[in-house]
Design a protein around this motif. Structure first.
Motif, short mmCIF file in Angstrom:
data_model
loop_
_atom_site.label_atom_id
_atom_site.label_comp_id
_atom_site.label_asym_id
_atom_site.label_seq_id
_atom_site.Cartn_x
_atom_site.Cartn_y
_atom_site.Cartn_z
N SER A 128 39.79 -1.31 90.39
CA SER A 128 39.67 -1.65 88.98
C SER A 128 38.82 -2.91 88.81
CB SER A 128 41.05 -1.88 88.38
OG SER A 128 41.73 -2.93 89.05
N ALA A 129 38.47 -3.18 87.54
CA ALA A 129 37.70 -4.38 87.25
C ALA A 129 38.53 -5.63 87.47
CB ALA A 129 37.18 -4.34 85.81
N GLN A 130 39.81 -5.57 87.09
CA GLN A 130 40.71 -6.70 87.28
C GLN A 130 42.15 -6.20 87.27
OE1 GLN A 130 40.62 -9.70 84.20
NE2 GLN A 130 41.27 -11.32 85.60
N LEU A 131 42.97 -6.83 88.10
CA LEU A 131 44.40 -6.49 88.14
C LEU A 131 45.19 -7.74 87.84
CD1 LEU A 131 46.81 -4.59 88.84
CD2 LEU A 131 46.57 -5.38 91.21
N ILE A 132 46.08 -7.66 86.86
CA ILE A 132 46.96 -8.77 86.50
C ILE A 132 48.39 -8.33 86.77
CG2 ILE A 132 47.77 -10.28 84.66
CD1 ILE A 132 45.07 -9.89 83.29
N PHE B 281 56.71 4.19 87.60
CA PHE B 281 55.55 3.59 88.27
C PHE B 281 54.65 4.68 88.85
CE2 PHE B 281 53.65 1.13 91.89
CZ PHE B 281 52.92 0.25 91.10
N ALA B 282 55.26 5.74 89.39
CA ALA B 282 54.48 6.86 89.94
C ALA B 282 53.68 7.54 88.83
CB ALA B 282 55.41 7.86 90.62
N PHE B 283 54.26 7.75 87.65
CA PHE B 283 53.53 8.31 86.51
C PHE B 283 52.34 7.41 86.16
CE2 PHE B 283 57.05 11.17 85.71
CZ PHE B 283 56.47 12.21 85.01
N PHE B 284 52.59 6.11 86.12
CA PHE B 284 51.55 5.14 85.75
C PHE B 284 50.40 5.17 86.75
CE2 PHE B 284 50.06 0.64 86.13
CZ PHE B 284 49.41 0.57 84.91
N ILE B 285 50.72 5.15 88.03
CA ILE B 285 49.68 5.13 89.07
C ILE B 285 48.90 6.44 89.09
CG2 ILE B 285 49.26 4.97 91.54
CD1 ILE B 285 49.95 2.34 90.14
N ALA C 43 43.64 8.96 88.11
CA ALA C 43 42.89 10.07 87.51
C ALA C 43 41.83 9.57 86.52
CB ALA C 43 43.85 11.02 86.79
N ASP C 44 41.84 8.25 86.26
CA ASP C 44 40.90 7.68 85.30
C ASP C 44 39.55 7.45 85.97
OD1 ASP C 44 39.52 6.28 83.38
OD2 ASP C 44 41.20 4.98 82.85
N ARG C 45 38.53 8.18 85.52
CA ARG C 45 37.19 8.05 86.11
C ARG C 45 36.54 6.73 85.76
NH1 ARG C 45 34.68 14.12 84.92
NH2 ARG C 45 36.26 15.30 86.10
N ASN C 46 37.07 6.06 84.75
CA ASN C 46 36.50 4.79 84.32
C ASN C 46 37.34 3.60 84.81
OD1 ASN C 46 34.45 3.41 82.94
ND2 ASN C 46 35.73 3.14 81.13
N GLN D 242 48.09 18.97 88.55
CA GLN D 242 47.50 17.94 89.41
C GLN D 242 48.38 16.70 89.40
OE1 GLN D 242 43.58 16.85 88.09
NE2 GLN D 242 42.82 16.61 90.16
N TYR D 243 48.84 16.31 88.22
CA TYR D 243 49.72 15.15 88.11
C TYR D 243 51.03 15.37 88.87
CZ TYR D 243 47.22 12.27 84.71
OH TYR D 243 46.32 11.45 84.08
N GLN D 244 51.60 16.55 88.72
CA GLN D 244 52.87 16.83 89.38
C GLN D 244 52.74 16.66 90.89
OE1 GLN D 244 54.85 20.40 88.13
NE2 GLN D 244 56.05 20.58 89.98
N THR D 245 51.66 17.19 91.45
CA THR D 245 51.44 17.05 92.89
C THR D 245 51.28 15.58 93.28
OG1 THR D 245 50.36 19.21 92.96
CG2 THR D 245 49.96 17.72 94.81
N LYS D 246 50.47 14.84 92.51
CA LYS D 246 50.22 13.44 92.82
C LYS D 246 51.48 12.61 92.67
CE LYS D 246 47.85 9.82 93.83
NZ LYS D 246 47.39 9.59 95.22
N ILE D 247 52.22 12.83 91.60
CA ILE D 247 53.45 12.06 91.36
C ILE D 247 54.45 12.31 92.46
CG2 ILE D 247 55.43 11.82 89.82
CD1 ILE D 247 53.45 12.38 87.49
N ASN D 248 54.62 13.56 92.87
CA ASN D 248 55.59 13.88 93.91
C ASN D 248 55.17 13.28 95.26
OD1 ASN D 248 57.46 15.24 92.34
ND2 ASN D 248 56.45 17.22 92.59
#
Length: 399
Positions: A224-228, A178-182, A187-190, A110-116
Motif C-alpha cells: 500500500s501507499a501507507q499503513l497506519i 480481520f480476514a474479511f478486511f484483508i 483484491a483491490d487493484r489500486n 473468490q473471497y470465500q476461498t481467500k478468507i478461509n
C-alpha cells in the motif's frame, strides 16, 4: 248596385294557394304530431335507462373528442415514447442484473476461498460457507454467509442455536472480521495508492494469531501507499516495526504516541518504543551503564535507587525458581549465606560480603522517605564506585 265581376283566373290561383297553405299546415301538424309521439316514446323509454351508463357514455364521448386535441396528441406520443424507453431500460436492467449476479457469484467464491485460507493460517477452527448475495431495500447487493465450527453449521442469527454470537470467542470474531478486511484489501487493484488504517488489530488474540497478524500487516504495508496501525500493545508495535525493518524493502516506520497536554488536551509526540518495552531490569541496567559511560545525569538519586533492584533482578534471572519472586535484596543475601549443597546459591557465597556492602550503601536511597535520599547528600565519586561494583557483579560474577 252590385255587379258580378268575373275572377275566374284569380279564383283558381287563390284556391291553389289556399290548398298549398292547407297542405303546409297539415304537413306541419303531422310533423308536430310525430315529434310529440317521439318525445312521448323517448320519455317512456327514458324511465328504464341507466343514468350512470349514460353519463359514462357521455364521458367517453368527451374523451374521444379530447383525444383529438393537439396538446393531448403530444402527451400521448410522449407516453408511448416513455413506454418504449421503460421497456429498453428493463431489458438493460435485466442484463446488468445478470452480469452483476455472475460477478458477485465469482467474487464471493473468490473471497470465500481467500478468507478461509486466512482463517486457517490464523489457526482458527472454523470456516465460512454458503457465501452468497441478495438484494434488499434500495436494491443494493448484500452478502450473507454461514459458518461451520468443528463441522457444525452455525447461523448468523441470534435466534438460532448455536449462533455467531455464542459459538465464537471474541478473538475468533476479530479474526474473522480481520480476514474479511484483508481479503478485500488484497483484491483491490489500486492498493498501491491507498492509505490503510488498522485500529488495535491484536486485541483478544493469542500469540499465534498475533504473529500471523504481524506478517499480514507487514505485507499490506509493503503493497500500500501507507499503513497506519493504532494500538495499545507496545510489544506488538515494536515487533511490527522490527518486521518492517527486516523486510526486503527496508521500510523505516515512524512511531508516535498520544500525550496529555495542558487543559486536558492530547497531542502527538515521538515514541521510543524500545524504552517503552524495556523491562525494569533492563532500564535499571541502562541507567547505571550510561552513568559509568559518562552520560550527564541531573538527578543522582535516580542512579542510586537503581542499584539494588538491578542486583535483585540479576539474581532472580541467574537462579530462576531458587529465589522467591517477592524476596528483596537483603533477604536474598541471607538465603545465599545459609545455602548448602545442592542449592546452586552456594556458587555466589564468595559474593556475600560484596553484596552486603553494596546493599548497605544502596539501601539508604531505596525509600523516598529516607533523609539521605536527597540529591545534595550523594557524593558522585562514591556513587560511581558502587555502581561500578554492582556492574562488576553482573559482568564478572565476582567482586
Amino acid at each position: 248596385m252590385f255587379e258580378a265581376i268575373s275572377f275566374g283566373i284569380e279564383k283558381k290561383e287563390i284556391e291553389d294557394l289556399w290548398n298549398d297553405f292547407i297542405s303546409m299546415v297539415d304537413a306541419c301538424n303531422n310533423s308536430i304530431s310525430k315529434s310529440i309521439t317521439n318525445i312521448a316514446d323517448f320519455k317512456e323509454n327514458l324511465a328504464g335507462e341507466d343514468i350512470q351508463c349514460i353519463e359514462k357514455e357521455i364521458e367517453n364521448a368527451r374523451l374521444v373528442k379530447l383525444r383529438q386535441d393537439q396538446n393531448v396528441c403530444g402527451l400521448i406520443q410522449q407516453w408511448n415514447n416513455a413506454k418504449k424507453e421503460k421497456k429498453l431500460c428493463q431489458q438493460n436492467k435485466k442484463q446488468a442484473r445478470s452480469e452483476l449476479d455472475n460477478l458477485m457469484t465469482n467474487t464471493l467464491r473468490q473471497y470465500q476461498t481467500k478468507i478461509n485460507i486466512l482463517v486457517s493460517k490464523f489457526g482458527a477452527l472454523f470456516e465460512i460457507q454458503e457465501l452468497s448475495h441478495k438484494y434488499q431495500g434500495s436494491g443494493m447487493p448484500r452478502s450473507s454467509y454461514g459458518l461451520k465450527v468443528k463441522g457444525i453449521d452455525v447461523k448468523l442469527s441470534a435466534n438460532d442455536a448455536p449462533s455467531f454470537s455464542t459459538a465464537l470467542s471474541e478473538g475468533d470474531k476479530r479474526t474473522l472480521a480481520f480476514a474479511f478486511f484483508i481479503a478485500r484489501l488484497e483484491a483491490d487493484r489500486n492498493l498501491s495508492n491507498k492509505i490503510i488504517v488498522v485500529d488495535d488489530p491484536v486485541c483478544s488474540l493469542d500469540s499465534t494469531r498475533r504473529n500471523h497478524t504481524k506478517r499480514i500487516l507487514r505485507d499490506i504495508g509493503m503493497k500500500s501507499a501507507q499503513l497506519i496501525v493504532l494500538g495499545h500493545d507496545q510489544y506488538f508495535l515494536r515487533d511490527l516495526r522490527d518486521a518492517f525493518q527486516k523486510s526486503p524493502v527496508n521500510i523505516s516506520p515512524q512511531i508516535f504516541k498520544i500525550n496529555r497536554v495542558a487543559n486536558n488536551y492530547s497531542d502527538f509526540s515521538t515514541c521510543d518504543i524500545d524504552s517503552e518495552c524495556a523491562s525494569g531490569y533492563y532500564k535499571n541496567y541502562q541507567i547505571l551503564n550510561s552513568f559509568i559511560d559518562g552520560a550527564s545525569i541531573n538527578d543522582l538519586s535516580t542512579i542510586a535507587r537503581a542499584i539494588r533492584p538491578l542486583l535483585e533482578g540479576y539474581l532472580h534471572r541467574r537462579f530462576p525458581s531458587h529465589i522467591q519472586r517477592d524476596k528483596l535484596f537483603g533477604q536474598i543475601i541471607g538465603d545465599v549465606n545459609t545455602a548448602i549443597s545442592p542449592n546452586p546459591l552456594i556458587y555466589i557465597k564468595p559474593l556475600v560480603s560484596e553484596l552486603h556492602e553494596i546493599n548497605d550503601y544502596a539501601g539508604k536511597f531505596h525509600h523516598d522517605a529516607s533523609a539521605s535520599s536527597n540529591t545534595t547528600e550523594i557524593d558522585e565519586t562514591e556513587l560511581q564506585s558502587y555502581v561500578k561494583r554492582a556492574l562488576d557483579v553482573i559482568h564478572k560474577g565476582e567482586p
